[in-house]
Write an enzyme that holds these catalytic residues in place. Structure first.
Site, PDB file in Angstrom:
ATOM      1  CB  CYS A 104      -1.056  -0.086   1.148  1.00  0.00           C
ATOM      2  SG  CYS A 104      -1.997   1.502   1.404  1.00  0.00           S
ATOM      3  CB  CYS A 135      -0.712   2.468   3.923  1.00  0.00           C
ATOM      4  SG  CYS A 135      -2.056   1.753   3.465  1.00  0.00           S
ATOM      5  CG  ASP A 136       3.148   1.228   4.522  1.00  0.00           C
ATOM      6  OD1 ASP A 136       2.638   1.664   5.657  1.00  0.00           O
ATOM      7  OD2 ASP A 136       2.751   0.046   4.410  1.00  0.00           O
TER       8      ASP A 136
END
Ligand SMILES: Cc1cc2nc3c(=O)[nH]c(=O)nc-3n(C[C@H](O)[C@H](O)[C@H](O)COP(=O)(O)OP(=O)(O)OC[C@H]3O[C@@H](n4cnc5c(N)ncnc54)[C@H](O)[C@@H]3O)c2cc1C
Length: 301
Positions: A130, A133-134
């Protein structure tokens, strides 16, 4: 005892939950709001009503708020088992047990893995599925993306705005993505793309340090600080298989597209778990249809 339990807190499940609650049925939505593809998908530019686009997390939170406004309950619990007992379904989660007279399965899909040595070892240690997200963890650093579709194209656009250098390792001979993404990619100077790649190993010490791969029979490697795997998704259909629902040859839950009925009375399904176009707009449409069918089913009983 609830009238309806919805399994899944993505767009299909949240829409179904909103419709059932607004229709006066006691409704419980189970799942992980922030674990849905919708929440992890970054900016959605093709969901109608948001000309500037909308972040997936905000869309999920808004959909949940709308369902809750009409009385739907939401619990962030994953369902482990569903047992069919006559006219009632018993739903066991990791921490509790619920009962419902109708069930809507909207379990979506989850990322496909690469299946190479090092992949499991480096999850949370530099390997992620992701970018939204990261990705920010790799600001100013070097990353690789492995993938060939829209997900990989969007990841490349996003990471090239954050990272010093991005290596796109594409298993196909070209990116198969929407023209709008391919056009935008032409302007990215810190992106290098390699096609026809077969990744063989993710390497490193405590954290990711590189990717080993082959192009044809030539072994190659690249040093990176992070790897993002964008190999598409596979349907989450474990509960449907346990229940013995009919599946399609492609491994999706088989539904009647007119009303989202599955092969078992009282169980309806919607969204990516049922295959088809796999978009937020189609998940929302199918979720509303499943809810209307579930309410009609309950009213007939
Ligand atoms: C990176 C990315 C970008 C995307 N971009 C776009 C785009 O631009 N436009 C577009 O229209 N679509 C896009 N999509 C696809 C879109 O996000 C999906 O089609 C949509 O989210 C599917 O909705 P869903 O409700 O079926 O499933 P999901 O959004 O996957 O939600 C599934 C839900 O089910 C829950 N669940 C699963 N198993 C269980 C269980 N056992 N118990 C309880 N809950 C469970 C999960 O926790 C989750 O809440 C993108 C997807 C990704 C990954």
């Amino acid at each position: 005892m609830h009238d309806v339990v919805v399994v899944g807190a993505g767009p299909a499940g949240l829409t179904a939950g909103m419709y059932c609650a607004r229709g006066g049925k006691s409704t419980l939505i189970l799942g992980n709001l922030y674990g849905s593809q919708q929440s992890m998908g970054g900016l959605y530019e093709n969901y109608p009503g948001f000309p500037e686009g909308i972040q997936g997390i905000e869309l999920s939170e808004r959909m949940l708020a709308q369902a809750q406004k009409y009385g739907a309950e939401y619990k962030q619990e994953m369902v482990e088992k569903v047992v069919h007992l006559g006219d009632v379904f018993r739903i066991k989660t990791e921490s509790w047990e619920y009962q419902a007279r109708a069930l809507i399965l909207a379990t979506g899909a989850s990322h496909r893995k690469l299946g190479v040595p090092g992949e499991d070892r480096y999850i949370t240690r530099g390997l992620s599925y992701c970018v939204y997200c990261d990705g920010a963890l790799f600001r100013g650093r070097t990353t690789a993306i492995v993938g060939h579709g829209n997900g990989a194209a969007r990841a490349a656009l996003y990471l090239s705005g954050i990272c010093n250098k991005v290596h796109l390792l594409c298993p196909k001979d070209r990116l198969v993505a929407e023209a709008v993404y391919l056009d935008r990619l032409k302007g990215t100077s810190n992106l290098s793309s390699t096609f026809g790649v077969e990744v063989t190993e993710i390497t490193g010490d405590d954290f990711v340090g590189g990717v080993e791969y082959r192009v044809g029979s030539t072994p190659r490697s690249v040093k990176v600080d992070g790897v993002f795997v964008e190999m598409g998704v596979a349907p989450s259909v474990g509960l449907a298989l346990d229940l013995g629902l009919e599946m399609t040859p492609g491994g999706f839950v088989r539904v009647n597209r007119l009303n989202q009925e599955t092969s078992m009375a009282g169980i309806f399904a919607a969204g990516d778990a049922t295959g088809g176009r796999m978009q937020v707009a189609t998940a929302v449409g199918a979720g509303s249809s499943a809810a209307i069918s579930a309410m009609q089913y309950l009213d007939r009983k």
